[in-house]
Structures are given as structure tokens and as C-alpha cells.
Design a protein around this motif. Structure first.
Motif, mmCIF file in Angstrom:
data_model
loop_
_atom_site.group_PDB
_atom_site.id
_atom_site.type_symbol
_atom_site.label_atom_id
_atom_site.label_comp_id
_atom_site.label_asym_id
_atom_site.label_seq_id
_atom_site.Cartn_x
_atom_site.Cartn_y
_atom_site.Cartn_z
ATOM 1 N N CYS A 281 0.819 -1.211 0.000
ATOM 2 C CA CYS A 281 0.000 0.000 0.000
ATOM 3 C C CYS A 281 0.855 1.265 0.000
ATOM 4 O O CYS A 281 0.552 2.227 -0.718
ATOM 5 C CB CYS A 281 -0.932 0.001 1.207
ATOM 6 N N VAL A 282 1.917 1.274 0.804
ATOM 7 C CA VAL A 282 2.806 2.437 0.840
ATOM 8 C C VAL A 282 3.484 2.635 -0.508
ATOM 9 O O VAL A 282 3.597 3.761 -1.010
ATOM 10 C CB VAL A 282 3.853 2.285 1.956
ATOM 11 N N LEU A 283 3.912 1.544 -1.139
ATOM 12 C CA LEU A 283 4.566 1.632 -2.443
ATOM 13 C C LEU A 283 3.626 2.221 -3.490
ATOM 14 O O LEU A 283 4.009 3.125 -4.246
ATOM 15 C CB LEU A 283 5.043 0.248 -2.878
ATOM 16 N N GLY A 315 1.115 13.473 1.261
ATOM 17 C CA GLY A 315 2.384 12.939 1.740
ATOM 18 C C GLY A 315 2.587 13.162 3.224
ATOM 19 O O GLY A 315 3.044 12.271 3.950
ATOM 20 N N LEU A 316 2.224 14.362 3.696
ATOM 21 C CA LEU A 316 2.336 14.647 5.129
ATOM 22 C C LEU A 316 1.354 13.809 5.938
ATOM 23 O O LEU A 316 1.676 13.331 7.033
ATOM 24 C CB LEU A 316 2.096 16.136 5.377
ATOM 25 N N GLU A 321 0.285 7.530 9.412
ATOM 26 C CA GLU A 321 0.170 6.073 9.407
ATOM 27 C C GLU A 321 1.444 5.401 9.903
ATOM 28 O O GLU A 321 1.428 4.247 10.306
ATOM 29 C CB GLU A 321 -0.149 5.586 7.991
ATOM 30 N N ILE A 322 2.554 6.151 9.845
ATOM 31 C CA ILE A 322 3.839 5.610 10.293
ATOM 32 C C ILE A 322 4.097 5.972 11.754
ATOM 33 O O ILE A 322 4.535 5.146 12.557
ATOM 34 C CB ILE A 322 4.982 6.131 9.393
ATOM 35 N N ALA A 334 -3.518 8.377 15.837
ATOM 36 C CA ALA A 334 -2.906 8.815 14.586
ATOM 37 C C ALA A 334 -3.756 8.428 13.379
ATOM 38 O O ALA A 334 -3.897 9.212 12.430
ATOM 39 C CB ALA A 334 -1.497 8.216 14.463
ATOM 40 N N HIS A 335 -4.330 7.243 13.416
ATOM 41 C CA HIS A 335 -5.132 6.778 12.286
ATOM 42 C C HIS A 335 -6.402 7.613 12.130
ATOM 43 O O HIS A 335 -6.797 7.959 11.009
ATOM 44 C CB HIS A 335 -5.494 5.305 12.484
#
Length: 369
Positions: A281-283, A315-316, A321-322, A334-335
Motif C-alpha cells: 500500500c505504501v509503495l 504525503g504529510l 500512518e507511520i 494517529a489513524h
């Protein structure tokens, strides 16, 4: 790997005390097999558990609750009670009707939740912060909803996508000129329609999943998100490279569709690998952000600034999510905040899509003249 660990424990024990070995070798093997199995099981359990559910006090609370149906004076009618002799999993005519049962948590879930609440109060009283239970932060339920903030923000994202898609549909069919046969001039209209439907489907299941986290809702949520990310990547390539020929679109989309379909089937029917899914998903997310960013940097599109804002903001927002942190007041983790940040970005994104349709239509009309 399990076999090698067993052999290691077995051989190590055999070599430690030869004099203590019994005369019956079979009995010796059985004893050491049981000991090795217990040690190995304990290690695996310790590795899999979160800090909260590894707490002995929490585990004792859950075990006691599942026997008595009560936690701290609060009892749950759908738990098993040994006093009345009627089990919740008894004959169908002794169970609660399905139309009432669907909206309730089962005994185990209620016990886990209320034991978690009690333990969090105890730890807060001595100055300790919240910890995760079964891989999740301790959230406060509202009307039986597991993560109310994430549900609310998911619903708002769904509403924003519906508004954006509907306004885009009205723009194409009622405000802009049409070709013969009432077909839009904008070449990417059908692609954005599919995007809107996939986005609404994804946020719908996100709201359902955060309302009640079970195996089915989890798979529907994750599968919908992967499908949306994969299709968004295809759409980014087709729009940014201005691929208008149908055959070329099929050639570009085919390998991505095959990969996304295989990945979804892998998650649902082979193994639900959270780590691998996160990487995929990140990719896909980073790839489409880079494509849109490069396109916005080289194009002379009059509304490219909207694309820049969405790319930078997206992007921010992805960093949330990280960077994980416990929920503030039991609601906003965070989510959930990530869900909140995508609401204005979604509004701006559909605004860009409408502007792109107007811009491309004006160019095609000038060429037609």
C-alpha cells in the motif's frame, strides 16, 4: 523452524545430565517433548502478545469475566452464567433473536473491553500511560461503536466523495457541451466515475470496520483500500501521460490489475500478512504521489496548484500512518487524525478533477473549431 527448535531443546536436555536418564528411553522422549512444547508455546505467546493483553491482571480479569459474566459489578446478559445452567451457545430457541444479537458484542469482546477499561484506570492512577491490547490502542466505545472518531471521519470522507462524484457527474452531463450521442468531450470521464465508486466503497467499509472489528469487516476494509490504491495508481499513469487510446490503456492497466487482484486474493484466501500489505500500500501510494508531483511540475495546467496541495498534504498525512501514538481522550489516535486530514484534501481533489474536465473540454472544443 519449529522442528529445529524442538531438536535443539531435546538434544540440549539429553546432554545435560546422562546419569539422570531413566531406563525407559520412550518415557524420556515423552517428558522432554512435553517440556519443549510448553517452552516453545510460551515463547511464541509472549512474542505475539501486546503489552496490555500480556498483563497477568488483565488476563485474570478476562478469564474470570468469561466464567461469571461480570466485571467490577457490571454484568453482560449474553455471557455464559453457570448459575442458571443456560449457556449462550445452547439450542437455537434458548438464544437471543438474530435481529437483536447482530448489534451486540459477544461475551469475549465485552469482557476484553471492560477489563481493558478497568486496567487502564488502574494504570492511570499510578501514572502509567496507555498500552495496546491485542494490537490495538484502548478506545472508548460510543453506542457500541469501537472507534467512534475513525467512524465519523470515514463517514465524512464517504460523504465528501459522494458530493465530489455527483458534482462531477452533473458538470459533465448538464453544464459542459456533449458530443453527438450525448457523450462527454472529456476523455477521462469514465475513469473518474470508476474512481468515485471505488472511493465511496472503500470509505464505506472503513466506517463499518472501525465500528466493529471482526474478520469479515477487516478483510472487506483492507481489500477495498488495496483496490482503490491500485486503481488510483493506474489512473495517475493514464492521466499524467495522457493515454487516450483504448488499447494502450488496456496494456498499461493489465499488469497492475493482475497484481492487485492477486494481492487481494492472497490476503483473503492464503494469509493475512499485515507487514506485506503495508509495504504494498505504501509503495502504490508513494508511486502515485510522485507521478502527480512530477506532472504538476512540468505541466502548464492552470489548476496544477490544487494538485500540488493534495500531493504535499497527502504525503504529510501519510506520516500519520507511520508515526503511531495512543488515542487522545480515548478517541483520537494517529489513524483517526489521518482520516480527518483526508476530508479537505478530498474536497480539493474533486475540485481539481472538475477543473481538469473543464480545461480539457475547452481545448478539445477549440481544436474542433
Amino acid at each position: 523452524m519449529t522442528g529445529s527448535l524442538y531438536s535443539y531443546f531435546y538434544n540440549l536436555t539429553l546432554q545435560s545430565s546422562p546419569a539422570a536418564q531413566p531406563s525407559n528411553p520412550k518415557m524420556m522422549v515423552d517428558r522432554y517433548s512435553i517440556a519443549s512444547f510448553l517452552i516453545f508455546s510460551f515463547l511464541i505467546g509472549a512474542l505475539d502478545a501486546s503489552a496490555g493483553d500480556a498483563d497477568p491482571l488483565y488476563r485474570a480479569c478476562v478469564a474470570d469475566c468469561e466464567k461469571t459474566g461480570c466485571v467490577g459489578g457490571r454484568c453482560f446478559p449474553h455471557c455464559k452464567f453457570p448459575s442458571d445452567g443456560v449457556a449462550n451457545d445452547g439450542p437455537w430457541y434458548m438464544q437471543e433473536p438474530l435481529y437483536l444479537k447482530w448489534k451486540q458484542w459477544d461475551c469475549e469482546s465485552d469482557c476484553r473491553y471492560n477489563c481493558m477499561v478497568e486496567r487502564e484506570k488502574e494504570m492511570e492512577a499510578v501514572g502509567n500511560g496507555p498500552v495496546k491490547y491485542h494490537g490495538k490502542w484502548p478506545f472508548k466505545r460510543v453506542f457500541g461503536i469501537q472507534e467512534p472518531a475513525s467512524v465519523a471521519f470515514s463517514a465524512l470522507n464517504l460523504a465528501m466523495h459522494f458530493h465530489g462524484w455527483l458534482s462531477f457527474f452533473i458538470l459533465l452531463n448538464y453544464n459542459l457541451p456533449l458530443r453527438q450521442g450525448k457523450k462527454a468531450y472529456y476523455e477521462f470521464a469514465s475513469l473518474w466515475h470508476i474512481y468515485g465508486l471505488l472511493a465511496m466503497n472503500s470509505w464505506l467499509w472503513s466506517a463499518v470496520f472501525h465500528s466493529r472489528d471482526v474478520d469479515l469487516t477487516e478483510k472487506l476494509d483492507y481489500s477495498s483500500a488495496v483496490a482503490l490504491l491500485g486503481y488510483s495508481l493506474i489512473l495517475a499513469i493514464l492521466r499524467c501521460f495522457n493515454v487516450r487510446v483504448e488499447a494502450a490503456r488496456v496494456m498499461v492497466a493489465a499488469p497492475f490489475l493482475a497484481f492487485v487482484t492477486t494481492h487481494i486474493l492472497y490476503l483473503n484466501f492464503y494469509t493475512f500478512d499485515y507487514g506485506w500489505n503495508m509495504k504494498v500500500c505504501v509503495l502504490m501510494g508513494v508511486a502515485q504521489l510522485l507521478i502527480w508531483a512530477i506532472w504538476a511540475g512540468v505541466t502548464r495546467h492552470p489548476y496544477r496548484w490544487k494538485c500540488w496541495v493534495v500531493v504535499i498534504g497527502g504525503g504529510l498525512a501519510m506520516l500519520l500512518e507511520i508515526y503511531d501514538f495512543p488515542p487522545y481522550q480515548g478517541f483520537f489516535d494517529a489513524h483517526a487524525i489521518w482520516h480527518a486530514t483526508t476530508i479537505p484534501l478530498t474536497y480539493l481533489w474533486w475540485s481539481f478533477i472538475r477543473d481538469d474536465a473543464k480545461f480539457r473540454t475547452s481545448i478539445l472544443l477549440r481544436k474542433a473549431d
